[in-house]
Design a protein around this motif. Structure first.
Motif, PDB file in Angstrom:
ATOM      1  N   ASN A 482       0.814  -1.214   0.000  1.00 15.08           N
ATOM      2  CA  ASN A 482       0.000   0.000   0.000  1.00 15.08           C
ATOM      3  C   ASN A 482       0.850   1.268   0.000  1.00 15.08           C
ATOM      4  O   ASN A 482       0.512   2.267   0.626  1.00 15.08           O
ATOM      5  N   VAL A 484       3.762   1.958   1.348  1.00 19.94           N
ATOM      6  CA  VAL A 484       4.465   2.318   2.574  1.00 19.94           C
ATOM      7  C   VAL A 484       5.941   1.970   2.415  1.00 19.94           C
ATOM      8  O   VAL A 484       6.290   0.846   2.042  1.00 19.94           O
ATOM      9  N   THR A 559      -7.466   1.127   0.268  1.00 20.60           N
ATOM     10  CA  THR A 559      -6.027   1.205   0.044  1.00 20.60           C
ATOM     11  C   THR A 559      -5.485   2.565   0.450  1.00 20.60           C
ATOM     12  O   THR A 559      -4.427   2.670   1.071  1.00 20.60           O
ATOM     13  N   SER A 563      -2.868   3.039   3.460  1.00 17.76           N
ATOM     14  CA  SER A 563      -1.574   3.673   3.207  1.00 17.76           C
ATOM     15  C   SER A 563      -1.352   4.852   4.145  1.00 17.76           C
ATOM     16  O   SER A 563      -0.252   5.027   4.690  1.00 17.76           O
ATOM     17  N   ARG A 567       1.581   5.161   7.017  1.00 21.84           N
ATOM     18  CA  ARG A 567       2.537   6.274   7.076  1.00 21.84           C
ATOM     19  C   ARG A 567       2.526   6.914   8.460  1.00 21.84           C
ATOM     20  O   ARG A 567       3.573   7.310   8.985  1.00 21.84           O
TER      21      ARG A 567
END
Length: 766
Positions: A482, A484, A559, A563, A567
């Motif tokens: 995703n 990252v 998604t 993501s 983060r």
């Protein structure tokens, strides 16, 4: 085995070449057949094309190349999954193992292992063996200005960090130390992986397998500059490039020249530890000069061999190309014969009588040339007209031979119609198709097992090199799911000697995407029919794993949320507080952050980082609760009921009034309770004083009683001792009396015996 001098090394090389000399023609033929040059032969020195008649057709229907490419595609369809085995069950080793697995993911891309393993597998499918070499190359990596001593060693401080010329003046340090110290740009060095063909490797002739080899010699051609940079010696150019080693034997017929660029032929000798060399040995030489020697290399055998088809009792395996050369040759011959007969029938020869044709030259120009014209003397039929010469048709068994040869190729390669995306006639069930595909793939089980085992050994060699030589910090960047990115600094000491690398069994085995989708579809149908369908985050993850077109749109929102949450996890793990946003999907963020809290790396964070993450999750949960309360209030207003807020205010006012009355009553009761408590406390105090006096008097009485009791005990003890002494005296007296009585009885018995022994006296005589 002698290997101490240059003559000894050349003798070992000559023996290894002689042992494999019979296999080299097979390898050259296999390589030529794979390239499509299949109308060739071997004359003992190289490959050549036999001289054929000009009208011969030489068709090449190359079935070998697609078979090899399909097999390699199956073996490399999935990237192998590397696992690091921990030495102990300690948490620090578990964390080191996690770092090691991330490092292998990074090195797989950093070292271009996808391309290199493909090349090694290609050599193993064509010739039977492909080699992967792993070693440390100090000339690679980014360069940095350092202070270098007279021996060429980089000078470093107490922490092991190299001195920079800006930190210390080399000239002043040279005067202080009395030796020459210079500033020099030194490369950081890096792990290097290369592929070697069997034409470059000369193995121990006495070994039955590669693992039993005690020594080997590698022969390769390198540029003059690279030899000088690595060994500090200038050597003459005497050989063509590495491909020239093969092209020179394959002939210039279809390999026209290799160019004028030449390099130096370098030979490397590697020996495992033995009685003569306890730590192994490495020697590098070129012609009549030894360039480098090391009697204690870090890895005395830095090679891994990927095998084709093993042969029991033989070191060198065979290959799939060698087994397919026979059917491939027959297929080419049959198709060439059919093509020649086709040309004869499609463009037949014309039979023309010389007497019927007035001008043969004009007649030849007016007719087509492919079949040609044959003039004959017709003596019996002066008015005969030109006719076509009918060529005989090929027998049926010749055309049927193509099907038999193709079937033979399928059986040898293990690739049937299903592998080629063609379904056999009459097969329509998905389970039957999957079964046929699995049968084709299962045949590759031994080859994939060998690939996984040797790839794990190569990974272990790479990991040991990283643990040994990655002394300074290296920035590791890994792209995760995703979008990252995981970025961290790595040093070899972080592995804590956890360098045992393996490839998960079956991770490189090919899997059918269609079969996977069918199984997931059946599973989703079962969940829906059972009344427990996946929803929300579970459904999005399910559709993402389904890998079908169009599902990306369904999971796009998930998604993005995933993501963003990942983060934020990275930022909060670096001790950075992250506030929640108005546009956040709170429930998705809570799920993602809580999943992160269940991982091992969360437990290894500091208390401050854990508190930041916990506070962030609590903020999302609080906003979810506020939104739920607001939704309930809106629903109540729509139903005509008083808003929960107003009802709550009225209830609160009534409760406040009741609370005031209750407060007054409670205050009066509290005053009464205080008075009663004071009186009770006074009574308790008086009772406590009385109880204390009574206890004191009772204590005195108890003390007196205890003293009297002790005195009575002492008196009783004294009386008991007196009684014992009295009994003892009586016992002694009784014993004395008994002895006296016994003595008196004995004396009396003696007297009686004495009297009985005396004669009786007679009376007086008359």
């Amino acid at each position: 085995m002698r290997d101490s001098t240059l003559a000894d090394l050349d003798d070992l090389l000559r023996k290894a070449k002689s042992a494999r000399s019979k296999l080299e023609p097979i390898w050259y033929l296999n390589l030529a057949y794979y390239m499509g040059e299949q109308w060739i032969a071997w004359d003992g020195r190289g490959l050549f094309r036999p001289n054929l008649k000009p009208n011969r057709i030489t068709i090449v229907d190359n079935r070998i190349q697609p078979c090899v490419r399909t097999e390699i595609a199956k073996m490399t369809k999935k990237r192998p999954v590397f696992t690091v085995v921990p030495q102990t069950a300690d948490d620090m080793d578990a964390h080191a193992v996690e770092i090691g697995e991330k490092l292998m993911r990074y090195l797989w891309k950093h070292l271009h292992l996808t391309e290199l393993t493909y090349k090694a597998l290609l050599w193993s499918r064509i010739t039977g063996a492909g080699f992967i070499k792993t070693f440390w190359d100090p000339t690679m990596g980014d360069g940095a200005d350092c202070v270098v001593g007279p021996s060429g060693k980089v000078l470093s401080d107490a922490q092991g960090k190299p001195f920079h010329p800006d930190q210390i003046d080399p000239d002043e340090l040279s005067k202080t130390l009395g030796v020459e110290v210079t500033a020099k740009k030194v490369n950081q060095g890096d792990v290097r992986v290369e592929v070697r063909s069997p034409f470059q490797m000369y193995l121990d002739p006495l070994a039955d397998s590669f693992s039993e080899c005690e020594w080997l010699i590698e022969e390769s051609v390198k540029s003059i500059e690279s030899v000088k940079r690595q060994y500090g010696v200038t050597v003459p150019a005497d050989s063509t490039a590495n491909p020239g080693l093969i092209e020179s034997r394959m002939g210039a017929v279809f390999m026209p020249g290799t160019g004028s660029y030449k390099g130096a032929k370098i030979r490397e000798y590697w020996c495992k530890p033995n009685g003569q060399h306890p730590n192994g040995r490495r020697a590098v030489w070129c012609k009549d000069e030894i360039l480098f020697e090391d009697n204690s290399p870090f890895d005395p055998f830095p090679y891994v061999m990927l095998s084709g088809i093993p042969i029991p009792g033989r070191l060198w395996p065979t290959s799939i190309v060698e087994q397919l050369r026979g059917p491939q040759t027959e297929l080419n011959k049959v198709k060439s014969q059919i093509a020649e007969n086709r040309n004869r029938i499609g463009n037949p020869t014309i039979l023309a009588s010389k007497q019927a044709v007035q001008d043969p030259d004009k007649f030849t120009q007016s007719t087509t040339m492919p079949g040609g014209i044959y003039f004959f003397d017709d003596l019996g039929s002066p008015n005969a007209v030109p006719t076509y010469l009918a060529a005989p048709a090929l027998p049926q068994y010749v055309t049927d031979e193509i099907a038999r040869i193709e079937e033979s190729i399928q059986e040898i390669s293990g690739q049937h119609e299903v592998t080629s995306a063609n379904v056999p006639p009459g097969v329509t069930a998905a389970s039957a198709i999957n079964l046929l595909m699995e049968a084709d793939d299962t045949r590759m089980g031994p080859a994939i097992t060998d690939y996984e085992l040797n790839l794990g050994l190569a990974g272990q060699k790479i990991m040991k090199l990283a643990a040994k030589y990655y002394t300074d910090a290296r920035t590791i960047r890994i792209g995760g799911d995703n979008g990252v990115w995981q970025i961290f600094d790595f040093r070899g000491a972080m592995l804590r000697d956890n360098t045992q690398v393996e490839v998960q069994a079956g991770s490189a085995f090919p899997q059918s995407k269609a079969a996977k989708q069918a199984a997931m579809q059946d599973l989703l149908t079962f969940f829906v029919q059972s009344g427990n369908p996946p929803h929300g985050r579970q459904l999005a993850q399910f559709l993402q794993d389904w890998e079908i077109g169009g599902a990306d749109r369904l999971v796009e929102e998930y998604t993005r949320d995933e993501s963003q949450a990942n983060r934020e996890n990275v930022r909060m793990s670096q001790d950075e507080p992250v506030p929640i946003n108005l546009f956040d999907n709170d429930q998705a963020h809570v799920d993602a952050h809580q999943d992160f809290q269940k991982e091992q790396r969360y437990l290894l964070l500091g208390n401050n980082e854990q508190q930041i993450i916990a506070a962030h999750v609590a903020a999302h949960k609080a906003r979810i609760a506020q939104q739920a309360a607001a939704q309930m209030q809106q629903q109540a207003e729509q139903q005509g009921q008083p808003p929960p807020g107003q009802a709550a205010q009225q209830g609160q006012m009534e409760m406040q009034g009741q609370a005031q009355q209750q407060g007054q009553q409670a205050s009066q009761a509290a005053q009464q309770q205080q008075i009663a408590a004071a009186q009770a406390q006074q009574k308790l105090h008086e009772q406590a004083q009385q109880a204390g006096q009574q206890q004191a008097s009772q204590g005195q009485q108890a003390g007196q009683q205890a003293a009297g009791t002790a005195q009575q005990q002492r008196q009783a003890e004294e009386l008991h001792q007196q009684a014992l002494r009295h009994k003892e005296e009586q016992h002694q007296q009784n014993l004395a009396r008994a002895q006296q009585q016994a003595q008196a009885q004995a004396q009396a018995q003696q007297q009686q015996q004495a009297k009985a022994a005396q004669p009786q006296s007679k009376g007086p005589q008359r």
